[in-house]
Design a protein around this motif. Structure first.
Motif, PDB file in Angstrom:
ATOM      1  N   TYR A 290      -6.511   7.638   1.233  1.00  0.00           N
ATOM      2  CA  TYR A 290      -5.872   6.367   0.858  1.00  0.00           C
ATOM      3  C   TYR A 290      -5.636   5.481   2.068  1.00  0.00           C
ATOM      4  O   TYR A 290      -5.932   4.289   2.058  1.00  0.00           O
ATOM      5  CB  TYR A 290      -4.557   6.655   0.142  1.00  0.00           C
ATOM      6  N   PHE A 291      -5.083   6.060   3.131  1.00  0.00           N
ATOM      7  CA  PHE A 291      -4.734   5.244   4.293  1.00  0.00           C
ATOM      8  C   PHE A 291      -5.907   5.042   5.245  1.00  0.00           C
ATOM      9  O   PHE A 291      -5.878   4.165   6.091  1.00  0.00           O
ATOM     10  CB  PHE A 291      -3.551   5.862   5.036  1.00  0.00           C
TER      11      PHE A 291
ATOM     12  N   LYS B 218       2.396   1.805  -3.437  1.00  0.00           N
ATOM     13  CA  LYS B 218       1.396   2.360  -4.355  1.00  0.00           C
ATOM     14  C   LYS B 218       1.210   3.856  -4.123  1.00  0.00           C
ATOM     15  O   LYS B 218       1.117   4.646  -5.070  1.00  0.00           O
ATOM     16  CB  LYS B 218       0.058   1.641  -4.173  1.00  0.00           C
ATOM     17  N   PHE B 219       1.175   4.221  -2.830  1.00  0.00           N
ATOM     18  CA  PHE B 219       0.984   5.646  -2.531  1.00  0.00           C
ATOM     19  C   PHE B 219       2.200   6.472  -2.973  1.00  0.00           C
ATOM     20  O   PHE B 219       2.046   7.589  -3.466  1.00  0.00           O
ATOM     21  CB  PHE B 219       0.734   5.846  -1.039  1.00  0.00           C
TER      22      PHE B 219
ATOM     23  N   LEU C 145      -5.323  13.005  -0.623  1.00  0.00           N
ATOM     24  CA  LEU C 145      -5.122  11.635  -1.098  1.00  0.00           C
ATOM     25  C   LEU C 145      -4.529  10.743  -0.012  1.00  0.00           C
ATOM     26  O   LEU C 145      -4.910   9.585   0.124  1.00  0.00           O
ATOM     27  CB  LEU C 145      -4.210  11.648  -2.328  1.00  0.00           C
ATOM     28  N   ALA C 146      -3.579  11.289   0.758  1.00  0.00           N
ATOM     29  CA  ALA C 146      -2.960  10.500   1.826  1.00  0.00           C
ATOM     30  C   ALA C 146      -3.983  10.093   2.871  1.00  0.00           C
ATOM     31  O   ALA C 146      -4.017   8.941   3.316  1.00  0.00           O
ATOM     32  CB  ALA C 146      -1.833  11.301   2.465  1.00  0.00           C
TER      33      ALA C 146
ATOM     34  N   SER D 227       0.828  -1.207   0.000  1.00  0.00           N
ATOM     35  CA  SER D 227       0.000   0.000   0.000  1.00  0.00           C
ATOM     36  C   SER D 227       0.863   1.257   0.000  1.00  0.00           C
ATOM     37  O   SER D 227       0.573   2.234  -0.702  1.00  0.00           O
ATOM     38  CB  SER D 227      -0.932  -0.014   1.210  1.00  0.00           C
ATOM     39  N   SER D 228       1.958   1.209   0.778  1.00  0.00           N
ATOM     40  CA  SER D 228       2.862   2.363   0.842  1.00  0.00           C
ATOM     41  C   SER D 228       3.553   2.597  -0.500  1.00  0.00           C
ATOM     42  O   SER D 228       3.705   3.732  -0.949  1.00  0.00           O
ATOM     43  CB  SER D 228       3.911   2.155   1.938  1.00  0.00           C
TER      44      SER D 228
END
Length: 306
Positions: A73-74, A22-23, A69-70, A19-20
């Motif tokens: 996203y998380f 991808k971000f 987005l951060a 996931s990290s």
């Protein structure tokens, strides 16, 4: 060959790492896009002011988008947005107080228009021309210090935007880009005072006519905008008597960037006109008047022995 099953198992076992990554990929795309847009605007917009504001606007929008987005996203869902914002703000408030205050200061500067690039200000004891305002710092070209008057020292100063909340801000150019200035002229007693007054006022009125005319209209706008009394913008002359000379105090209005040069022009023109009066007007200097010389008795050795 790559074992697909093993790769899938590794991915399933490290979801946070994937996931990290991808971000980070999304982050790189957004940052590259911001830089490309900034370069495009730099090439296409010729006006310096518009280009600067457009680039800053794209930069701010990009940073806001990254934060949004951060969080989304998380957090995994937009419904948790408020909770994540609360936790995020609480953590930052504790660990990054000065940074948050700087960011808040930049927002305050932008919304309230405390100052902008091109303004001449004094803040936290530092005077200079603002050349940039970003999300954390105000960048200034310093004036003064070891150089006299309003000349650049050559140093570029970065000042935290948090200082807008910590003390007064002196703006030389906002709303009214003129300042009052003055200087004294010592005229010797016995000079033609009326002639001296007429010469000084005439030179000041002619030299400063453009600034006086431009400042009157803008001063009227200031009076209408703020709770302030009207003021005299025409050159004025005040006379006071001292022990050694008659002191002429000339007060006038001038463009804030031309104070030093205008003072030089006024002094030089007044000096030349006074020299043409053939002694009717004399500039004074510090003098000492001896009222009485005391008697001094001197005895020679011959007088003593006799």
């Amino acid at each position: 060959m790559i074992d697909i099953n093993a790769l899938n198992e590794w991915i399933d076992a490290n979801p946070f790492l994937i996931s990290s990554l991808k971000f980070i990929f999304i982050l790189v795309i957004v940052l590259v896009t911001i830089q490309l847009v900034r370069r495009y605007l730099k090439r296409k917009i010729s006006d310096t002011v518009i280009r600067y504001k457009a680039q800053k606007g794209i930069e701010i929008v990009g940073y806001v988008l990254l934060v949004f987005l951060a969080i989304v996203y998380f957090s995994g869902s937009i419904k948790d947005f408020t909770i994540i914002i609360g936790l995020f703000t609480a953590g930052l408030a504790f660990t990054l107080q000065e940074l948050i205050l700087s960011i808040a200061g930049s927002i305050y500067i932008f919304l309230v228009k405390v100052y902008k690039p091109g303004d001449r200000i004094e803040i936290n004891g530092i005077k200079g021309d603002v050349i940039d305002v970003d999300s954390i710092y105000t960048t200034m070209m310093e004036i003064g210090q070891w150089v006299s008057s309003d000349n650049y020292s050559g140093r570029i100063v970065k000042l935290s935007n948090a200082f807008v909340f910590k003390g007064p801000i002196y703006n030389y150019s906002q709303d009214f880009p003129f300042i009052w200035d003055e200087f004294n002229l010592p005229i010797r007693y016995g000079s033609d005072i009326d002639l001296a007054k007429s010469i000084i006022i005439k030179i000041a009125s002619e030299t400063l006519s453009e600034y006086t005319a431009n400042s009157k209209a803008q001063w009227n706008e200031v009076v209408n905008k703020f709770y302030i009394e009207d003021a005299q913008v025409d050159p004025t002359l005040a006379i006071s008597l001292t022990d050694n000379w008659i002191q002429f105090n000339l007060r006038y209005i001038v463009d804030y960037k031309k104070r030093r040069n205008i003072k030089h022009i006024l002094n030089d023109k007044i000096r030349l006109e006074i020299e043409k009066t053939n002694g009717k007007i004399v500039l004074a200097s510090t003098t000492i008047e001896l009222i009485k010389i005391p008697d001094i008795n001197i005895k020679r050795d011959a007088d003593v022995t006799s």
